[in-house]
Scaffold this motif. Structure first.
Motif, PDB file in Angstrom:
ATOM      1  N   SER A 276       1.015  -1.237  -0.122  1.00 43.45           N
ATOM      2  CA  SER A 276       0.003  -0.005  -0.071  1.00 43.45           C
ATOM      3  C   SER A 276       0.890   1.246  -0.154  1.00 43.45           C
ATOM      4  O   SER A 276       1.950   1.293   0.562  1.00 43.45           O
ATOM      5  N   ILE A 277       0.582   2.279  -0.691  1.00 41.76           N
ATOM      6  CA  ILE A 277       1.236   3.448  -0.755  1.00 41.76           C
ATOM      7  C   ILE A 277       0.220   4.521  -0.690  1.00 41.76           C
ATOM      8  O   ILE A 277      -0.805   4.778  -1.175  1.00 41.76           O
ATOM      9  N   SER A 278       0.648   5.770   0.012  1.00 41.02           N
ATOM     10  CA  SER A 278       0.069   7.079   0.038  1.00 41.02           C
ATOM     11  C   SER A 278       1.246   8.090   0.140  1.00 41.02           C
ATOM     12  O   SER A 278       2.218   7.909   0.435  1.00 41.02           O
ATOM     13  N   ILE A 279       0.650   9.085  -0.791  1.00 41.60           N
ATOM     14  CA  ILE A 279       1.637  10.407  -0.953  1.00 41.60           C
ATOM     15  C   ILE A 279       1.162  11.604  -0.134  1.00 41.60           C
ATOM     16  O   ILE A 279       0.014  12.047  -0.379  1.00 41.60           O
ATOM     17  N   ASN A 280       2.078  12.042   0.592  1.00 39.19           N
ATOM     18  CA  ASN A 280       1.699  13.488   1.219  1.00 39.19           C
ATOM     19  C   ASN A 280       2.789  14.451   0.387  1.00 39.19           C
ATOM     20  O   ASN A 280       4.000  14.308   0.282  1.00 39.19           O
ATOM     21  N   THR A 281       2.287  15.490  -0.023  1.00 40.07           N
ATOM     22  CA  THR A 281       3.274  16.615  -0.594  1.00 40.07           C
ATOM     23  C   THR A 281       3.337  17.988   0.342  1.00 40.07           C
ATOM     24  O   THR A 281       2.293  18.162   0.982  1.00 40.07           O
ATOM     25  N   ASP A 282       4.199  18.571   0.351  1.00 45.61           N
ATOM     26  CA  ASP A 282       4.526  19.751   1.056  1.00 45.61           C
ATOM     27  C   ASP A 282       4.483  21.106   0.426  1.00 45.61           C
ATOM     28  O   ASP A 282       4.502  21.134  -0.918  1.00 45.61           O
ATOM     29  N   LEU A 283       3.711  22.089   1.009  1.00 50.46           N
ATOM     30  CA  LEU A 283       3.419  23.188   0.338  1.00 50.46           C
ATOM     31  C   LEU A 283       4.527  23.971   0.130  1.00 50.46           C
ATOM     32  O   LEU A 283       4.475  24.978  -0.800  1.00 50.46           O
ATOM     33  N   SER A 306       5.567  10.526 -10.080  1.00 51.50           N
ATOM     34  CA  SER A 306       3.975  10.404 -10.448  1.00 51.50           C
ATOM     35  C   SER A 306       4.349   9.169 -11.588  1.00 51.50           C
ATOM     36  O   SER A 306       3.258   8.533 -11.824  1.00 51.50           O
ATOM     37  N   ILE A 307       5.406   8.854 -12.198  1.00 56.65           N
ATOM     38  CA  ILE A 307       5.174   7.468 -13.026  1.00 56.65           C
ATOM     39  C   ILE A 307       5.597   6.202 -12.112  1.00 56.65           C
ATOM     40  O   ILE A 307       5.207   5.242 -12.118  1.00 56.65           O
ATOM     41  N   THR A 308       6.764   6.498 -11.066  1.00 54.55           N
ATOM     42  CA  THR A 308       7.024   5.487 -10.336  1.00 54.55           C
ATOM     43  C   THR A 308       6.211   4.958  -9.442  1.00 54.55           C
ATOM     44  O   THR A 308       5.864   3.467  -9.257  1.00 54.55           O
ATOM     45  N   ILE A 309       5.203   5.660  -8.623  1.00 55.75           N
ATOM     46  CA  ILE A 309       4.225   5.088  -7.929  1.00 55.75           C
ATOM     47  C   ILE A 309       3.175   4.259  -8.509  1.00 55.75           C
ATOM     48  O   ILE A 309       2.946   3.063  -7.965  1.00 55.75           O
ATOM     49  N   ARG A 310       2.707   4.708  -9.525  1.00 60.66           N
ATOM     50  CA  ARG A 310       1.676   4.009 -10.389  1.00 60.66           C
ATOM     51  C   ARG A 310       2.255   2.731 -10.797  1.00 60.66           C
ATOM     52  O   ARG A 310       1.702   1.707 -10.960  1.00 60.66           O
ATOM     53  N   ASP A 311       3.528   3.008 -11.307  1.00 61.62           N
ATOM     54  CA  ASP A 311       4.032   1.405 -11.843  1.00 61.62           C
ATOM     55  C   ASP A 311       4.229   0.461 -10.751  1.00 61.62           C
ATOM     56  O   ASP A 311       4.000  -0.853 -10.919  1.00 61.62           O
ATOM     57  N   LEU A 312       4.723   0.965  -9.397  1.00 62.72           N
ATOM     58  CA  LEU A 312       4.701   0.074  -8.196  1.00 62.72           C
ATOM     59  C   LEU A 312       3.382  -0.511  -7.943  1.00 62.72           C
ATOM     60  O   LEU A 312       3.429  -1.837  -7.698  1.00 62.72           O
ATOM     61  N   LEU A 313       2.396  -0.028  -8.124  1.00 60.59           N
ATOM     62  CA  LEU A 313       0.905  -0.529  -7.859  1.00 60.59           C
ATOM     63  C   LEU A 313       0.473  -1.375  -9.110  1.00 60.59           C
ATOM     64  O   LEU A 313      -0.303  -2.068  -8.685  1.00 60.59           O
ATOM     65  N   LEU A 314       0.935  -0.913 -10.389  1.00 58.06           N
ATOM     66  CA  LEU A 314      -0.098  -1.626 -11.165  1.00 58.06           C
ATOM     67  C   LEU A 314       1.103  -2.637 -12.161  1.00 58.06           C
ATOM     68  O   LEU A 314       0.559  -3.508 -12.986  1.00 58.06           O
ATOM     69  N   ARG A 315       2.191  -2.673 -11.919  1.00 63.50           N
ATOM     70  CA  ARG A 315       3.120  -3.700 -12.576  1.00 63.50           C
ATOM     71  C   ARG A 315       2.656  -5.139 -12.348  1.00 63.50           C
ATOM     72  O   ARG A 315       1.848  -5.454 -11.225  1.00 63.50           O
ATOM     73  N   GLU A 317       4.110  -7.983 -11.188  1.00 65.35           N
ATOM     74  CA  GLU A 317       4.609  -8.769  -9.973  1.00 65.35           C
ATOM     75  C   GLU A 317       4.510  -7.720  -8.719  1.00 65.35           C
ATOM     76  O   GLU A 317       5.215  -6.590  -9.258  1.00 65.35           O
ATOM     77  N   THR A 318       4.301  -7.933  -7.934  1.00 70.04           N
ATOM     78  CA  THR A 318       4.168  -7.178  -6.573  1.00 70.04           C
ATOM     79  C   THR A 318       5.665  -6.866  -6.176  1.00 70.04           C
ATOM     80  O   THR A 318       6.129  -7.956  -5.718  1.00 70.04           O
ATOM     81  N   PRO A 319       5.972  -5.643  -6.250  1.00 70.43           N
ATOM     82  CA  PRO A 319       7.345  -5.436  -5.404  1.00 70.43           C
ATOM     83  C   PRO A 319       7.611  -5.721  -4.070  1.00 70.43           C
ATOM     84  O   PRO A 319       6.332  -5.538  -3.389  1.00 70.43           O
ATOM     85  N   THR A 320       8.689  -5.994  -3.597  1.00 74.73           N
ATOM     86  CA  THR A 320       8.835  -6.112  -2.097  1.00 74.73           C
ATOM     87  C   THR A 320       9.017  -4.599  -1.346  1.00 74.73           C
ATOM     88  O   THR A 320       8.963  -3.716  -2.220  1.00 74.73           O
ATOM     89  N   LEU A 321       8.628  -4.535  -0.239  1.00 73.75           N
ATOM     90  CA  LEU A 321       8.692  -3.386   0.471  1.00 73.75           C
ATOM     91  C   LEU A 321      10.047  -2.564   0.388  1.00 73.75           C
ATOM     92  O   LEU A 321      10.218  -1.283   0.036  1.00 73.75           O
ATOM     93  N   SER A 341       3.400   0.068   3.052  1.00 77.23           N
ATOM     94  CA  SER A 341       3.307  -0.963   4.068  1.00 77.23           C
ATOM     95  C   SER A 341       3.166  -2.222   3.137  1.00 77.23           C
ATOM     96  O   SER A 341       2.471  -2.214   2.311  1.00 77.23           O
ATOM     97  N   ASP A 342       3.620  -3.390   3.579  1.00 73.87           N
ATOM     98  CA  ASP A 342       3.270  -4.627   3.141  1.00 73.87           C
ATOM     99  C   ASP A 342       2.296  -5.423   3.849  1.00 73.87           C
ATOM    100  O   ASP A 342       2.106  -6.897   3.701  1.00 73.87           O
ATOM    101  N   GLY A 343       1.991  -4.842   4.977  1.00 75.57           N
ATOM    102  CA  GLY A 343       1.131  -5.439   5.833  1.00 75.57           C
ATOM    103  C   GLY A 343       1.809  -5.910   7.034  1.00 75.57           C
ATOM    104  O   GLY A 343       1.091  -6.411   8.098  1.00 75.57           O
ATOM    105  N   ILE A 344       3.208  -6.214   6.941  1.00 76.99           N
ATOM    106  CA  ILE A 344       3.990  -6.897   8.206  1.00 76.99           C
ATOM    107  C   ILE A 344       4.720  -5.442   8.718  1.00 76.99           C
ATOM    108  O   ILE A 344       4.975  -5.571   9.777  1.00 76.99           O
ATOM    109  N   SER A 345       5.429  -4.772   7.777  1.00 76.32           N
ATOM    110  CA  SER A 345       6.019  -3.845   8.383  1.00 76.32           C
ATOM    111  C   SER A 345       5.698  -2.487   7.268  1.00 76.32           C
ATOM    112  O   SER A 345       4.852  -2.547   6.326  1.00 76.32           O
ATOM    113  N   ALA A 346       6.363  -1.367   7.720  1.00 75.68           N
ATOM    114  CA  ALA A 346       6.150  -0.316   7.029  1.00 75.68           C
ATOM    115  C   ALA A 346       7.607   0.691   6.939  1.00 75.68           C
ATOM    116  O   ALA A 346       8.213   0.803   7.765  1.00 75.68           O
TER     117      ALA A 346
END
Length: 457
Positions: A276-283, A306-315, A317-321, A341-346
Motif C-alpha cells: 500500500s502507498i500514500s503520498i503527502n506533498t509539502d506546500l 508520478s510515474i514510479t508510484i503508479r508503476d509500483l501499484l500496477l506492474r 509482479e508485486t514489488p517487495t517493500l 506498507s506490506d502488511g507486516i512492516s512499514a
C-alpha cells in the motif's frame, strides 16, 4: 252458368298475380322465404340422431354464419343434453407475438454525498489506454469540465525548469515526460470523452499532483496484528465530488485499488495485495524546492514519482517493500512524503532540509505528516507565516495520532487497534481538518480498501 266459371278464373288469375308480385318484391330485397318442407309420416316418427350435423343456416344469419364452424354438433329442441353435447372441439388460438425484450438500464451510480464512500469504477488494463476511463468520465464529465476550466492556469509554479532561459522549451519537455506514455494516452482519451482541450487536462494533472498536504500512518490491527494503513488527504482544492475508487483489473483479476480524482492519472493513494502507498506533498514544493539544482539533476536521471508510484501499484509482479523504497528514494524530489506498507512492516520517505530521511515502523506504528524533520527554521519559512503555521499543524497532527495509538494499545494490552477506533480518530479534529477531502483505511495484507469517506472542504 257461364258467368260463374269466368268469375272463378278471374279470381285465380288475380291471386296468381298477387303471389307473383309478392315473390318478386321479396327476391328484390334478398329475403325470399323458402316454402315449408312437407315431411312424411316416416320422417316425423323417426328420432333424430344426437350427432347429426347441422348444415342448414337461417337465411337472415347467412352472412354471420360464414365465420362459424358449421361442423359443431347440434342438439334438437326438447332432447336432453349428453356428455358428448357438452364437449366442444378445441379452437386453435393464434399465438400472440412475443413481446420485445427490453434490456433494463444499468444502475445509475449515485452522486457523491458528504461522508459517503466515493463511487467505484473498473479500469480494465487490457483495453487501450484511451478507452479505460470511459465509464467514469461519462459519470462525471460535467463536474470535470467545470473544474478543469477553473484550474487551467495554476500549473506554472510546479515546474522544475521554471527559472531557466529556455523555460518555454523545457516546460514543454517536462509536461511530456512527467507522465509515462500510458498515462499520456489515458489523458488524451479522457480529454476526448469529456470534450475538454488536452492542454487543460494536462494542466489539471500537474496542479493535483502537488496539492496534497496530508497525514498517513500504520497501526497494528487487533487480533492478528497485521498493519492497517490509514490516510487523510488534505487539499486546498474543494474537489470531493470528483473522487472515485478505481479498481484496476488485468485478465479479469484485480491488480490494485486506488482512490483518485476523476481525470487524474497519477495515483497518490493505492493498495494491492502485499503493498500500500500514500503520498503527502509539502506546500513548499512548488515555490521553494521544485526549481532547485538537485531536483533538476534528479529529474533528468530518474523517472518522476508520478510515474514510479503508479508503476509500483500496477506492474504484473508485486514489488517487495524494500524494492519499493529503493525505487522511490532514487531521485525522490524534495517535498514529497511517501508512506508504504506490506502488511507486516512499514517504511516512510521524508525529508530534512538537506536530505532524504527513511524511517521504519516501531511495533507496527509509523506516522507521517508533510513537514520537514529536524530544524525547519530558514529564511523561506520565516518569510511566509502561513506556510509556517501549516507545517506546525502537521507536526501537531502527527504527535496527536501517535499519542492516540499508544493509548489505544495500552487499553488492550498491546493486542492491536480496532477498526472502529482508527476510523473515529481520523474522522475527527485535529486529524480531520477543514481541508480534508478524504479519509481512508487500507489493508495491504488483503489488498483492500477497508473504509473510506469523502468530505466537502
Amino acid at each position: 252458368m257461364i258467368r260463374k266459371p269466368l268469375l272463378l278464373l278471374e279470381k285465380r288469375i288475380f291471386l296468381n298475380n298477387v303471389t307473383f308480385l309478392s315473390n318478386t318484391r321479396s327476391m328484390a330485397k334478398g329475403r325470399r322465404k323458402q316454402p315449408p318442407v312437407q315431411k312424411t309420416k316416416e320422417e316425423i316418427n323417426e328420432k333424430p340422431s344426437t350427432t347429426a350435423i347441422s348444415t342448414k343456416v337461417a337465411p337472415r344469419k347467412q352472412e354471420a354464419s360464414k365465420a362459424v364452424d358449421q361442423t359443431q354438433p347440434t342438439r334438437p329442441q326438447g332432447t336432453a343434453s349428453t356428455e358428448e353435447d357438452n364437449k366442444t372441439e378445441p379452437v386453435e388460438k393464434k399465438k400472440a407475438p412475443s413481446p420485445r425484450i427490453v434490456v433494463p438500464p444499468r444502475p445509475v451510480i449515485q452522486r457523491w454525498k458528504d461522508g459517503n464512500a466515493p463511487p467505484e469504477f473498473v479500469i480494465n488494463l487490457d483495453e487501450p489506454p484511451k478507452k479505460r476511463w470511459k465509464e467514469a468520465v461519462e459519470w462525471g464529465a460535467y463536474s470535470l469540465q467545470s473544474t478543469v476550466y477553473r484550474y487551467r492556469k495554476q500549473d506554472e509554479g510546479n515546474f522544475v525548469w521554471k527559472k531557466t532561459v529556455l523555460f518555454g522549451l523545457m516546460q514543454a519537455i517536462e509536461k511530456r515526460y512527467l507522465f509515462s506514455n500510458e498515462q499520456y494516452a489515458e489523458m488524451k482519451g479522457i480529454a476526448e470523452q469529456a470534450d475538454i482541450p488536452f492542454e487543460d487536462i494536462l494542466a489539471y494533472n500537474l496542479v493535483l499532483t502537488h496539492q496534497f498536504g496530508c497525514t498517513s500512518g500504520t497501526v497494528p490491527f487487533i487480533g492478528d496484528g497485521r498493519l492497517l494503513h490509514y490516510r487523510n488527504l488534505d487539499t486546498d482544492l474543494s474537489l470531493p465530488q470528483l473522487l472515485i475508487q478505481a479498481h484496476f483489473k488485468r485478465g479479469g483479476e484485480t491488480v490494485a485499488k486506488a482512490i483518485t480524482h476523476l481525470g487524474h492519472v497519477v495515483l497518490t493513494t493505492g493498495v494491492r495485495q502485499g503493498l500500500s502507498i500514500s503520498i503527502n506533498t509539502d506546500l513548499l514544493y512548488g515555490p521553494a524546492f521544485a526549481q532547485s539544482f538537485q531536483n533538476k539533476i534528479d529529474w533528468l536521471l530518474h523517472d518522476p514519482f508520478s510515474i514510479t508510484i503508479r508503476d509500483l501499484l500496477l506492474r504484473e509482479e508485486t514489488p517487495t517493500l524494500e524494492q519499493a523504497a529503493d525505487e522511490l528514494t532514487q531521485g525522490h524530489p524534495f517535498g514529497i512524503f511517501t508512506l508504504m506498507s506490506d502488511g507486516i512492516s512499514a517504511k516512510s520517505i521524508g525529508h530534512s532540509v538537506e536530505d532524504i530521511v527513511v524511517d521504519e515502523d516501531k511495533g507496527g506504528i509509523l506516522t507521517l505528516g508533510n513537514h520537514f524533520s529536524g530544524n525547519i527554521g530558514s529564511a523561506i519559512l520565516l518569510a511566509n507565516s502561513s506556510i509556517t503555521r501549516k507545517l506546525e499543524d502537521s507536526m501537531k497532527r502527527v504527535s496527536y495520532m501517535e499519542r492516540m495509538v499508544h493509548r489505544g494499545l495500552e487499553r488492550v494490552e498491546g493486542q492491536g487497534i480496532p477498526l472502529e477506533n482508527l476510523r473515529s480518530w481520523i474522522s475527527k479534529s485535529p486529524i480531520k481538518t477543514p481541508e480534508t477531502a478524504l479519509s481512508c483505511i487500507m489493508d495491504p495484507t488483503a489488498g483492500e480498501i477497508s473504509w473510506c469517506a469523502a468530505y466537502q472542504t
